[in-house]
Design an enzyme around this catalytic site. Structure first.
Site, short mmCIF file in Angstrom:
data_model
loop_
_atom_site.label_atom_id
_atom_site.label_comp_id
_atom_site.label_asym_id
_atom_site.label_seq_id
_atom_site.Cartn_x
_atom_site.Cartn_y
_atom_site.Cartn_z
N ARG A 26 47.38 36.17 59.00
CA ARG A 26 46.70 35.30 58.04
C ARG A 26 45.21 35.61 57.94
O ARG A 26 44.57 35.28 56.95
CB ARG A 26 46.94 33.83 58.40
CG ARG A 26 46.76 32.94 57.20
CD ARG A 26 46.97 31.44 57.43
NE ARG A 26 47.84 31.06 58.49
CZ ARG A 26 47.42 30.64 59.69
NH1 ARG A 26 46.13 30.58 59.96
NH2 ARG A 26 48.28 30.29 60.60
N TYR A 85 36.78 27.68 32.33
CA TYR A 85 38.21 28.01 32.29
C TYR A 85 39.02 26.73 32.49
O TYR A 85 38.71 25.94 33.39
CB TYR A 85 38.46 29.01 33.42
CG TYR A 85 39.84 29.58 33.55
CD1 TYR A 85 40.45 30.24 32.49
CD2 TYR A 85 40.52 29.49 34.75
CE1 TYR A 85 41.70 30.80 32.64
CE2 TYR A 85 41.78 30.05 34.91
CZ TYR A 85 42.37 30.70 33.85
OH TYR A 85 43.61 31.24 34.01
N ASP A 121 31.53 31.56 37.86
CA ASP A 121 32.73 32.35 37.58
C ASP A 121 32.28 33.56 36.78
O ASP A 121 31.93 33.45 35.60
CB ASP A 121 33.74 31.50 36.80
CG ASP A 121 35.08 32.22 36.59
OD1 ASP A 121 35.07 33.47 36.52
OD2 ASP A 121 36.11 31.54 36.49
N LYS A 135 41.92 40.23 36.72
CA LYS A 135 41.47 40.75 35.44
C LYS A 135 40.94 42.18 35.59
O LYS A 135 41.71 43.09 35.72
CB LYS A 135 40.44 39.79 34.84
CG LYS A 135 40.88 38.31 34.87
CD LYS A 135 42.05 38.02 33.95
CE LYS A 135 42.70 36.66 34.17
NZ LYS A 135 41.82 35.50 34.16
#
Ligand SMILES: *Cc1c(COP(=O)(O)O)cnc(C)c1O
Length: 395
Positions: free
Chosen positions: A59, A113, A185, A210
């Site tokens: 993890r 967003y 962002d 993206k």
């Protein structure tokens, strides 16, 4: 200080430390939950909170993820460290949760967003954190909105769907003076087109899905922290159990090597297409930060190294059916969410649905385009046929 190398050189070399690559060019996929120790004493010595860049347990990642995180840190001038997430939305959530606590107020840009807005009005609200949405073009006047409970400002520039460019240096200067944390962002520009931390941002967020991935086949998020903000981001992310898979980190690292080339080419092609669209009688307006008349254009020219490949245009009248006629018949543009891949996409967007502080008023429906790596002349021909279909239905 030695001169910073060019973007293409930087994305090729970033994160490829010999200890991560182990003698090959790309860091291999370290697929593991269990990391093995030599002895009980060794196991005990590895424990504790600070397992950064040490094998401990799956993890906490392994060299595949560390190499990519290192690369993103190297690409962001002034950064202290990067944490990876299984999606961009997970990155936004962890970044916000690392700075906010019950009773705090968040100032969130109105053009954020949509899932970021939902996080603010959903989970954050349930945790006793309130959100005030603000005009993306507010600039230094953000100072007027800051109250005693205000703790952080979330920016997104250009804004989702409507592409307003924010005055990031002005807003971060106010925030710094008032002791607030800023989060940006930066998925559209990436650190190559807009170095967020150099512009005063504390936590810069990327939907790696993206432009970093770039091939529409991986989900990934990243938050890169300015000095003093990484430890808390990392602790919060560990507590949330966040880990990006090694396979996804490997794919994203592969995408990263061509990101500078792709961004430059997609940005150039998108601008040519935006300029062509501007001349068409069926188009009322093009929302592209590099075009004069687009909101925040002067700020874009001042602060950005160049344009990316995502923008929108407003149709001259017409309804849902006319817009669908345009989009449905496109041969080279896929119809689907996300953006930043090598292939072009077109979707209908309706930004007014996601606004509360401002109400942008457009003459007709909007179409958002993500421009890929096809020849721009072919894309223009496809769009010209689409505009003819739109005209036939609109009348
Ligand atoms: C897509 C997107 C995200 C979220 O990324 P996912 O990887 O899809 O969760 C965040 N911010 C912006 C601006 C985006 O376009």
């Amino acid at each position: 200080m030695t001169k910073q190398r060019g973007d293409r050189t930087r994305v090729v070399t970033a994160g490829r430390r010999a200890e991560w690559t182990q003698g090959v060019v790309n860091p291999p996929v370290w697929r593991a939950s269990t990391h093995l120790y030599e002895s009980v004493a060794d196991l005990r010595a590895a424990g504790g909170r600070d397992t950064h860049h040490r094998l401990f347990y799956g993890r906490r990642g392994a060299p595949t993820q560390w190499s990519l995180a290192d690369a993103l840190t190297e690409l962001e001038p002034g950064a202290e460290g990067t944490f990876l997430y299984p999606s961009g939305v997970a990155a936004v959530a962890a970044a916000l949760l690392s700075v906010l606590q019950p009773g705090d107020e968040l100032l969130c840009v109105d053009s954020a967003y949509d899932p970021t807005r939902s996080l603010a009005t959903g989970l954050l609200r349930r945790l006793g954190i309130t959100t005030r949405f603000y005009d993306p073009l507010i600039g230094a006047d953000i100072a007027d909105l800051i109250g005693p409970a205000t703790r952080a400002i979330l920016l997104e520039s250009p804004g989702s769907l409507t592409f307003e460019v924010q005055d990031v240096p002005a807003i971060t200067a106010v925030a710094r003076a008032r002791g607030l944390v800023t989060l940006l962002d930066n998925s559209w520009a990436t650190p190559l087109l807009f170095p967020a931390i150099r512009n005063g941002v504390d936590l810069t967020i990327l939907a790696g899905t993206k432009y970093v991935g770039g091939h529409s086949d991986v989900m990934l998020g990243a938050v890169t922290a300015a000095p003093g903000h990484f430890a808390r981001l990392r602790d919060t992310s560990f507590q949330l159990g966040q880990v990006a898979s090694p396979d996804d980190a490997w794919l994203a690292a592969r995408g990263l090597r061509t990101m500078a080339l792709r961004l430059a080419e997609q940005g150039r092609s998108a601008l040519a297409i935006a300029r062509w669209l501007e001349q068409q009688p069926e188009v009322a307006r093009v929302l592209h930060p590099a075009l004069p008349g687009s909101p925040g254009h002067a700020t874009f020219m001042r602060d950005f190294a160049g344009p990316a490949g995502l923008f929108a245009f407003v149709l001259n009248g017409g309804d849902e059916a006319a817009r669908a006629a345009l989009i449905d018949g496109l041969e080279l543009f896929g119809i689907g969410y996300s953006w930043g891949g090598f292939e072009s996409l077109a979707i209908p967007v309706d930004p007014a649905r996601y606004r509360t502080a401002t109400s942008p008023d457009f003459a007709g429906p909007l179409v958002r385009l993500s421009i890929g790596l096809e020849d721009s002349d072919d894309l223009i021909a496809d769009l010209a046929a689409g505009l003819a279909r739109f005209r036939a239905v609109r009348g």
